[in-house]
Design a protein around this motif. Sequence first.
Motif, PDB file in Angstrom:
ATOM      1  N   THR A   1      -1.964  41.055  41.624  1.00 26.70           N
ATOM      2  CA  THR A   1      -3.209  41.332  40.903  1.00 26.70           C
ATOM      3  C   THR A   1      -4.264  41.893  41.848  1.00 26.70           C
ATOM      4  O   THR A   1      -4.963  42.864  41.525  1.00 26.70           O
ATOM      5  CB  THR A   1      -3.728  40.052  40.236  1.00 26.70           C
ATOM      6  OG1 THR A   1      -2.740  39.557  39.325  1.00 26.70           O
ATOM      7  CG2 THR A   1      -5.011  40.331  39.463  1.00 26.70           C
ATOM      8  N   ARG A   2      -4.386  41.276  43.034  1.00 24.47           N
ATOM      9  CA  ARG A   2      -5.366  41.772  44.009  1.00 24.47           C
ATOM     10  C   ARG A   2      -5.043  43.192  44.444  1.00 24.47           C
ATOM     11  O   ARG A   2      -5.939  44.023  44.606  1.00 24.47           O
ATOM     12  CB  ARG A   2      -5.419  40.853  45.227  1.00 24.47           C
ATOM     13  CG  ARG A   2      -5.999  39.474  44.944  1.00 24.47           C
ATOM     14  CD  ARG A   2      -6.491  38.810  46.232  1.00 24.47           C
ATOM     15  NE  ARG A   2      -5.490  38.804  47.272  1.00 24.47           N
ATOM     16  CZ  ARG A   2      -4.582  37.851  47.433  1.00 24.47           C
ATOM     17  NH1 ARG A   2      -4.546  36.828  46.579  1.00 24.47           N
ATOM     18  NH2 ARG A   2      -3.712  37.906  48.429  1.00 24.47           N
ATOM     19  N   THR A   3      -3.752  43.450  44.638  1.00 27.69           N
ATOM     20  CA  THR A   3      -3.347  44.797  45.051  1.00 27.69           C
ATOM     21  C   THR A   3      -3.703  45.828  43.988  1.00 27.69           C
ATOM     22  O   THR A   3      -4.224  46.909  44.298  1.00 27.69           O
ATOM     23  CB  THR A   3      -1.831  44.833  45.316  1.00 27.69           C
ATOM     24  OG1 THR A   3      -1.512  43.917  46.367  1.00 27.69           O
ATOM     25  CG2 THR A   3      -1.388  46.230  45.725  1.00 27.69           C
ATOM     26  N   LYS A   4      -3.433  45.501  42.726  1.00 24.29           N
ATOM     27  CA  LYS A   4      -3.772  46.419  41.637  1.00 24.29           C
ATOM     28  C   LYS A   4      -5.274  46.672  41.567  1.00 24.29           C
ATOM     29  O   LYS A   4      -5.716  47.804  41.391  1.00 24.29           O
ATOM     30  CB  LYS A   4      -3.273  45.854  40.302  1.00 24.29           C
ATOM     31  CG  LYS A   4      -1.764  45.865  40.143  1.00 24.29           C
ATOM     32  CD  LYS A   4      -1.339  45.282  38.799  1.00 24.29           C
ATOM     33  CE  LYS A   4       0.159  45.289  38.639  1.00 24.29           C
ATOM     34  NZ  LYS A   4       0.581  44.694  37.340  1.00 24.29           N
ATOM     35  N   MET A   5      -6.051  45.585  41.709  1.00 22.42           N
ATOM     36  CA  MET A   5      -7.500  45.728  41.653  1.00 22.42           C
ATOM     37  C   MET A   5      -8.011  46.566  42.829  1.00 22.42           C
ATOM     38  O   MET A   5      -8.870  47.434  42.659  1.00 22.42           O
ATOM     39  CB  MET A   5      -8.159  44.349  41.678  1.00 22.42           C
ATOM     40  CG  MET A   5      -7.955  43.557  40.393  1.00 22.42           C
ATOM     41  SD  MET A   5      -8.708  44.385  38.963  1.00 22.42           S
ATOM     42  CE  MET A   5     -10.439  44.357  39.441  1.00 22.42           C
ATOM     43  N   ASN A   6      -7.467  46.311  44.018  1.00 22.03           N
ATOM     44  CA  ASN A   6      -7.904  47.074  45.193  1.00 22.03           C
ATOM     45  C   ASN A   6      -7.560  48.548  45.054  1.00 22.03           C
ATOM     46  O   ASN A   6      -8.348  49.426  45.422  1.00 22.03           O
ATOM     47  CB  ASN A   6      -7.254  46.506  46.455  1.00 22.03           C
ATOM     48  CG  ASN A   6      -7.802  45.136  46.826  1.00 22.03           C
ATOM     49  OD1 ASN A   6      -8.930  44.792  46.452  1.00 22.03           O
ATOM     50  ND2 ASN A   6      -7.030  44.355  47.547  1.00 22.03           N
TER      51      ASN A   6
ATOM     52  N   ARG B   1       1.303  32.610  44.113  1.00 23.69           N
ATOM     53  CA  ARG B   1       0.749  33.434  45.187  1.00 23.69           C
ATOM     54  C   ARG B   1       1.170  34.889  45.047  1.00 23.69           C
ATOM     55  O   ARG B   1       0.380  35.806  45.278  1.00 23.69           O
ATOM     56  CB  ARG B   1       1.196  32.875  46.535  1.00 23.69           C
ATOM     57  CG  ARG B   1       0.492  31.581  46.932  1.00 23.69           C
ATOM     58  CD  ARG B   1       1.204  30.875  48.067  1.00 23.69           C
ATOM     59  NE  ARG B   1       1.388  31.738  49.220  1.00 23.69           N
ATOM     60  CZ  ARG B   1       2.151  31.404  50.266  1.00 23.69           C
ATOM     61  NH1 ARG B   1       2.776  30.233  50.271  1.00 23.69           N
ATOM     62  NH2 ARG B   1       2.276  32.228  51.281  1.00 23.69           N
ATOM     63  N   ALA B   2       2.438  35.097  44.662  1.00 28.84           N
ATOM     64  CA  ALA B   2       2.929  36.467  44.500  1.00 28.84           C
ATOM     65  C   ALA B   2       2.184  37.185  43.380  1.00 28.84           C
ATOM     66  O   ALA B   2       1.780  38.346  43.515  1.00 28.84           O
ATOM     67  CB  ALA B   2       4.431  36.449  44.211  1.00 28.84           C
TER      68      ALA B   2
ATOM     69  N   ALA C   1      12.416  41.654  49.780  1.00 31.35           N
ATOM     70  CA  ALA C   1      12.924  41.655  48.404  1.00 31.35           C
ATOM     71  C   ALA C   1      12.115  42.604  47.542  1.00 31.35           C
ATOM     72  O   ALA C   1      10.909  42.764  47.705  1.00 31.35           O
ATOM     73  CB  ALA C   1      12.846  40.238  47.825  1.00 31.35           C
ATOM     74  N   GLU C   2      12.808  43.228  46.596  1.00 36.06           N
ATOM     75  CA  GLU C   2      12.126  44.139  45.687  1.00 36.06           C
ATOM     76  C   GLU C   2      11.206  43.369  44.760  1.00 36.06           C
ATOM     77  O   GLU C   2      10.110  43.806  44.458  1.00 36.06           O
ATOM     78  CB  GLU C   2      13.155  44.930  44.884  1.00 36.06           C
ATOM     79  CG  GLU C   2      12.540  45.942  43.926  1.00 36.06           C
ATOM     80  CD  GLU C   2      13.579  46.735  43.188  1.00 36.06           C
ATOM     81  OE1 GLU C   2      13.207  47.498  42.281  1.00 36.06           O
ATOM     82  OE2 GLU C   2      14.767  46.611  43.518  1.00 36.06           O
ATOM     83  N   ASP C   3      11.664  42.217  44.294  1.00 36.73           N
ATOM     84  CA  ASP C   3      10.861  41.391  43.403  1.00 36.73           C
ATOM     85  C   ASP C   3      10.980  39.937  43.855  1.00 36.73           C
ATOM     86  O   ASP C   3      11.965  39.269  43.534  1.00 36.73           O
ATOM     87  CB  ASP C   3      11.335  41.539  41.955  1.00 36.73           C
ATOM     88  CG  ASP C   3      10.358  40.915  40.971  1.00 36.73           C
ATOM     89  OD1 ASP C   3       9.670  39.961  41.360  1.00 36.73           O
ATOM     90  OD2 ASP C   3      10.278  41.395  39.825  1.00 36.73           O
TER      91      ASP C   3
END
Length: 223
Positions: free
Chosen positions: A149-154, A143-144, A23-25
């Motif tokens: 957020t983790r992806t942006k920070m990484n 969780r999503a 899914a896109e979102d």
Amino acid sequence: MFAFFKRVKTVVDSELNSMLDRAEDPVKMLDQFMREMEADIRDAEKAVANQIANEKMLLKKLQDAEKMVNQRESQAIKALESGNEDLARRALEDKNAHVATVNSFRESHIIAKKDADVLRAKLDEMKNEYNEMKLKKDSLKARAESAKTRTKMNRAMSSIGGDEGRKGFERMEEKVMRYEAEAETSDDLRSSSRSLDDELAALDKGNAVDDELAALKKRLGKE
């Protein structure tokens, strides 16, 4: 509508993670699932309400027919007590007709009540499953969001510590060092220039003293 709930439950229990991957979102997809389930619950509630209304209508007709059976029997007794056997016979014939109606309505009411009970149970099951899905949805949404957020920070940290950023800092450092070297060279040149000027000025100053000293000697006649 009930089949949709079974399908959604299976999806959430065993296939939702892979579906969310495609899914896109995922958050919007979960919200869409919940809206569809809410619409199915509303349709089921209407169906249950209609079935309950039908059950109540059949029960009312059954009770009215039973009431007529009792009434005609009482009227037949009263007619016999009055010596009117023909009227009593007709009352009993009508009573028997109402007995057949009672039996028909009783059978229909039993079926209607059974169907209403089944629909009530399925509606309760749908609502329980909806509540279960809602809890899972809230958990999956959290969780999503956490994963985003983790992806942006990484990504941000990767950009900060990446080769491109490091090379950029090194280029800037080299420029600063070059500026500092140019400044030091300029200071050295300026110092050298000042030393030459001072020596020349001292030379000029020395010649003037010698001339003044010679003049004094001449005045004093000591030459």
